[in-house]
Enzyme design. Sequence first.
Site, PDB file in Angstrom:
ATOM      1  N   SER A   1      -6.354  -2.707   2.537  1.00  0.00           N
ATOM      2  CA  SER A   1      -6.742  -1.707   1.544  1.00  0.00           C
ATOM      3  C   SER A   1      -5.788  -0.520   1.624  1.00  0.00           C
ATOM      4  O   SER A   1      -5.311  -0.168   2.701  1.00  0.00           O
ATOM      5  CB  SER A   1      -8.163  -1.242   1.812  1.00  0.00           C
ATOM      6  OG  SER A   1      -8.391  -0.008   1.155  1.00  0.00           O
ATOM      7  N   GLY A   2      -5.525   0.085   0.473  1.00  0.00           N
ATOM      8  CA  GLY A   2      -4.702   1.294   0.467  1.00  0.00           C
ATOM      9  C   GLY A   2      -5.556   2.540   0.584  1.00  0.00           C
ATOM     10  O   GLY A   2      -5.035   3.642   0.756  1.00  0.00           O
TER      11      GLY A   2
ATOM     12  N   ARG B   1      -9.128  -6.342   2.929  1.00  0.00           N
ATOM     13  CA  ARG B   1     -10.022  -6.914   1.921  1.00  0.00           C
ATOM     14  C   ARG B   1      -9.765  -8.413   1.774  1.00  0.00           C
ATOM     15  O   ARG B   1      -8.623  -8.852   1.773  1.00  0.00           O
ATOM     16  CB  ARG B   1      -9.802  -6.257   0.565  1.00  0.00           C
ATOM     17  CG  ARG B   1     -10.158  -4.788   0.537  1.00  0.00           C
ATOM     18  CD  ARG B   1     -10.307  -4.298  -0.908  1.00  0.00           C
ATOM     19  NE  ARG B   1     -10.199  -2.847  -0.997  1.00  0.00           N
ATOM     20  CZ  ARG B   1     -11.177  -2.009  -0.672  1.00  0.00           C
ATOM     21  NH1 ARG B   1     -12.335  -2.468  -0.230  1.00  0.00           N
ATOM     22  NH2 ARG B   1     -11.003  -0.704  -0.770  1.00  0.00           N
TER      23      ARG B   1
ATOM     24  N   SER C   1     -13.246  10.627  -6.944  1.00  0.00           N
ATOM     25  CA  SER C   1     -13.647   9.499  -7.794  1.00  0.00           C
ATOM     26  C   SER C   1     -15.013   8.911  -7.434  1.00  0.00           C
ATOM     27  O   SER C   1     -16.019   9.605  -7.452  1.00  0.00           O
ATOM     28  CB  SER C   1     -12.532   8.459  -7.721  1.00  0.00           C
ATOM     29  OG  SER C   1     -12.752   7.409  -8.576  1.00  0.00           O
TER      30      SER C   1
ATOM     31  N   ARG D   1      -5.507  -8.730   1.748  1.00  0.00           N
ATOM     32  CA  ARG D   1      -4.539  -7.620   1.794  1.00  0.00           C
ATOM     33  C   ARG D   1      -5.182  -6.400   2.462  1.00  0.00           C
ATOM     34  O   ARG D   1      -6.411  -6.275   2.492  1.00  0.00           O
ATOM     35  CB  ARG D   1      -4.042  -7.243   0.393  1.00  0.00           C
ATOM     36  CG  ARG D   1      -5.145  -6.810  -0.549  1.00  0.00           C
ATOM     37  CD  ARG D   1      -4.602  -6.330  -1.880  1.00  0.00           C
ATOM     38  NE  ARG D   1      -4.220  -4.926  -1.860  1.00  0.00           N
ATOM     39  CZ  ARG D   1      -5.073  -3.911  -1.981  1.00  0.00           C
ATOM     40  NH1 ARG D   1      -6.372  -4.122  -2.121  1.00  0.00           N
ATOM     41  NH2 ARG D   1      -4.640  -2.671  -1.972  1.00  0.00           N
TER      42      ARG D   1
ATOM     43  N   GLU E   1      -7.854  -2.860 -14.231  1.00  0.00           N
ATOM     44  CA  GLU E   1      -8.265  -3.408 -12.946  1.00  0.00           C
ATOM     45  C   GLU E   1      -9.675  -3.956 -13.165  1.00  0.00           C
ATOM     46  O   GLU E   1     -10.426  -3.437 -13.999  1.00  0.00           O
ATOM     47  CB  GLU E   1      -8.292  -2.321 -11.866  1.00  0.00           C
ATOM     48  CG  GLU E   1      -6.903  -1.841 -11.483  1.00  0.00           C
ATOM     49  CD  GLU E   1      -6.899  -1.004 -10.209  1.00  0.00           C
ATOM     50  OE1 GLU E   1      -6.226  -1.401  -9.263  1.00  0.00           O
ATOM     51  OE2 GLU E   1      -7.563   0.038 -10.162  1.00  0.00           O
ATOM     52  N   ALA E   2     -10.023  -4.991 -12.390  1.00  0.00           N
ATOM     53  CA  ALA E   2     -11.344  -5.590 -12.550  1.00  0.00           C
ATOM     54  C   ALA E   2     -12.446  -4.537 -12.395  1.00  0.00           C
ATOM     55  O   ALA E   2     -13.493  -4.609 -13.033  1.00  0.00           O
ATOM     56  CB  ALA E   2     -11.528  -6.703 -11.528  1.00  0.00           C
ATOM     57  N   ASN E   3     -12.188  -3.513 -11.580  1.00  0.00           N
ATOM     58  CA  ASN E   3     -13.200  -2.484 -11.335  1.00  0.00           C
ATOM     59  C   ASN E   3     -13.410  -1.524 -12.508  1.00  0.00           C
ATOM     60  O   ASN E   3     -14.226  -0.609 -12.417  1.00  0.00           O
ATOM     61  CB  ASN E   3     -12.862  -1.699 -10.069  1.00  0.00           C
ATOM     62  CG  ASN E   3     -11.546  -0.944 -10.179  1.00  0.00           C
ATOM     63  OD1 ASN E   3     -11.106  -0.585 -11.263  1.00  0.00           O
ATOM     64  ND2 ASN E   3     -10.911  -0.706  -9.039  1.00  0.00           N
TER      65      ASN E   3
ATOM     66  N   ASP F   1     -17.588   6.082 -13.405  1.00  0.00           N
ATOM     67  CA  ASP F   1     -17.537   6.465 -11.994  1.00  0.00           C
ATOM     68  C   ASP F   1     -17.552   8.001 -11.898  1.00  0.00           C
ATOM     69  O   ASP F   1     -17.679   8.695 -12.918  1.00  0.00           O
ATOM     70  CB  ASP F   1     -16.344   5.834 -11.265  1.00  0.00           C
ATOM     71  CG  ASP F   1     -15.029   6.483 -11.641  1.00  0.00           C
ATOM     72  OD1 ASP F   1     -14.962   7.131 -12.702  1.00  0.00           O
ATOM     73  OD2 ASP F   1     -14.062   6.356 -10.864  1.00  0.00           O
TER      74      ASP F   1
HETATM   75  P1  NG1 Z   1      -7.723  -0.548  -2.258  1.00  0.00           P
HETATM   76  O1  NG1 Z   1      -8.590   0.207  -1.309  1.00  0.00           O
HETATM   77  O2  NG1 Z   1      -6.252  -0.446  -1.977  1.00  0.00           O
HETATM   78  O3  NG1 Z   1      -8.202  -1.966  -2.416  1.00  0.00           O
HETATM   79  C1  NG1 Z   1      -9.077   0.502  -4.308  1.00  0.00           C
HETATM   80  C2  NG1 Z   1      -9.371  -0.456  -5.426  1.00  0.00           C
HETATM   81  C3  NG1 Z   1      -8.244  -0.387  -6.453  1.00  0.00           C
HETATM   82  C4  NG1 Z   1      -7.970   1.038  -6.907  1.00  0.00           C
HETATM   83  C5  NG1 Z   1      -7.813   1.950  -5.695  1.00  0.00           C
HETATM   84  C6  NG1 Z   1      -7.610   3.405  -6.071  1.00  0.00           C
HETATM   85  C7  NG1 Z   1     -10.416  -2.687  -5.337  1.00  0.00           C
HETATM   86  C8  NG1 Z   1     -10.396  -4.038  -4.733  1.00  0.00           C
HETATM   87  N1  NG1 Z   1      -9.464  -1.837  -4.928  1.00  0.00           N
HETATM   88  O4  NG1 Z   1      -7.867   0.111  -3.705  1.00  0.00           O
HETATM   89  O5  NG1 Z   1      -8.541  -1.225  -7.522  1.00  0.00           O
HETATM   90  O6  NG1 Z   1      -8.976   1.492  -7.786  1.00  0.00           O
HETATM   91  O7  NG1 Z   1      -8.924   1.820  -4.809  1.00  0.00           O
HETATM   92  O8  NG1 Z   1      -8.788   4.097  -6.284  1.00  0.00           O
HETATM   93  O9  NG1 Z   1     -11.269  -2.382  -6.178  1.00  0.00           O
HETATM   94 ZN    ZN Z   2     -12.320   7.372 -10.672  1.00  0.00          ZN
END
Ligand code: NG1
Ligand code: ZN
Length: 531
Positions: free
Chosen positions: A501-502, A508, A64, A499, A374-376, A279
């Site tokens: 990050s995943g 974050r 991505s 939280r 998602e905001a992104n 992206d």
């Molecule tokens: P994490 O890293 O869990 O915040 C990020 C993005 C998500 C989502 C995932 C998957 C932010 C704050 N977080 O997650 O919205 O797009 O990556 O790609 O933008």
């Molecule tokens: Zn992507």
Amino acid sequence: FSLQAIQDNFVPHKKEDFIYTYGTAGFRSIADVLDSVMYKVGILATLRSKKLGGATIGVMITASHNPEQDNGVKLVDPRGEMLEQSWEAYATKLANSKTPETLAQATEEIIASQKINVDQPANVIYGFDTRPSCPELVKNLESGLQASGAETKNYGLLTTPMLHYLVRCLNTAGTSDAYGEPTAEGYYHKLAEAYKTAVKGFTRLSTLHVDCANGVGAPKLREFLTHLSEDVISVDISNDQITTQGALNKNCGADYVKTNQRAPPNVKIQPGDRFCSFDGDADRIVYYYLGSDQTFRLLDGDKIAGLAAMFIMDLVNDAGIDSLKVGVVQTAYANGSSTNYLEKVLKIPVSCVSTGVKHLHHEAEKYDVGVYFEANGHGTVLFSPSALNTIKTTEAKTPAQNRALQQLAALTELINQTVGDAISDMLLVETILTNRQWSPEEWDQAYTDLPNRLAKVVVADRSVFTTTNAERQLVSPAGLQAEIDAIVAKYSQGRSFVRASGTEDAVRVYAEAATRAETDELTYKVAQAVY
Ligand code: NG1
Ligand code: ZN
């Protein structure tokens, strides 16, 4: 199907101590350590297909918006959705098997616990983005698929949402909810026809400038545009250097624009013009423009959700089918002003869920028409089977009602029903702006974003940060949430949450408040409390 073949073709780990986790973005890391993972993903895809009676499973190789040296892999379930969550643990288990024997054992365990009949057929398709590491990773994936005995088809270079589309088409072919022709051509054709219908009778807008992040979106958008004439849409593509080493996502693309709240340095942003950025795998999009005061203005996923919800509500009312329940799904990262606009101005129900597309998608399925973003900039709109039926079968009593029903029908074809899709979302935004004859400023007038900040704090162990209430409150470490609440209370319109990050090894911190200065101070104070 033979466990022996799986052992004989084993692809060893390159780095012994690396621990793999199948998370919200599948497996994702530096590409060098992914060979072995690809092999295992091939096996998992075969098992998943066998479990589902030979339904086609998709595998997408991409990282991505991440840097070019990274890569990743994700599985796609039969309806074009993300892999069912309960299987993520199996993926992780296989990936961390370091020897042929432990891999065979892990495979047997999945077969037993899922009661998989290994004599079932398996069908798997795959695609990949423009990263230089893809060809080698594809070979390892193919070994895994072969060793486990799947029928396969390589669809080559694809955007992520195109792969999701193809999977859905293949699994619905010949049924009453056939999704489309299972080819790239079929995808382009479906979107192009829907767009022509949706903008018919309206004056074409000025040229849209699209930054493709030097990724797969560039060639795919170009191919798509051959299906529409210049008098229907005018697009100028930039950042299309897919063979230039190191260019992918570098100082460009949706993530750069959203994170830095500025246009890519090489995009010449002019007042009055309309811009958007994809992206690296073209499943996210954000818009932007230069305000009359020469300042950069971002129209992110929240703004797109607001625009789409407003337009769909109007069409549903005009079509006389306002019994349909329209709702919007957001995450805690949605700007407070956007939530306020949706709830108070549009009077649309809003749900807040945890980060990650699968959560948004599932929540959106609870509405007749579920808008999620998602905001992104990752998001789409889902129409339930009953909504599709209502749109198709309602008899119009007036020309206006008829037109609204036709527009809604066009949207159901235009919008990718499987996953967020930059090309499809771009066409959705262009449809709405064309129907309203709006400039980006006019779109932007719906509400004013609260100043906001997203910070990253690297901590010793991010797993101690656990949350509740759709990630808006910390459960642990003990006492930290109370501390954050006390800080937030001092700021007007203040909101902040923390939280883990995943997708990155960090915590974050998000904050918003009435002014830029207050927002920055709030972010800083909360980050300090975390540290
Ligand atoms: P994490 O890293 O869990 O915040 C990020 C993005 C998500 C989502 C995932 C998957 C932010 C704050 N977080 O997650 O919205 O797009 O990556 O790609 O933008
Ligand atoms: Zn992507």
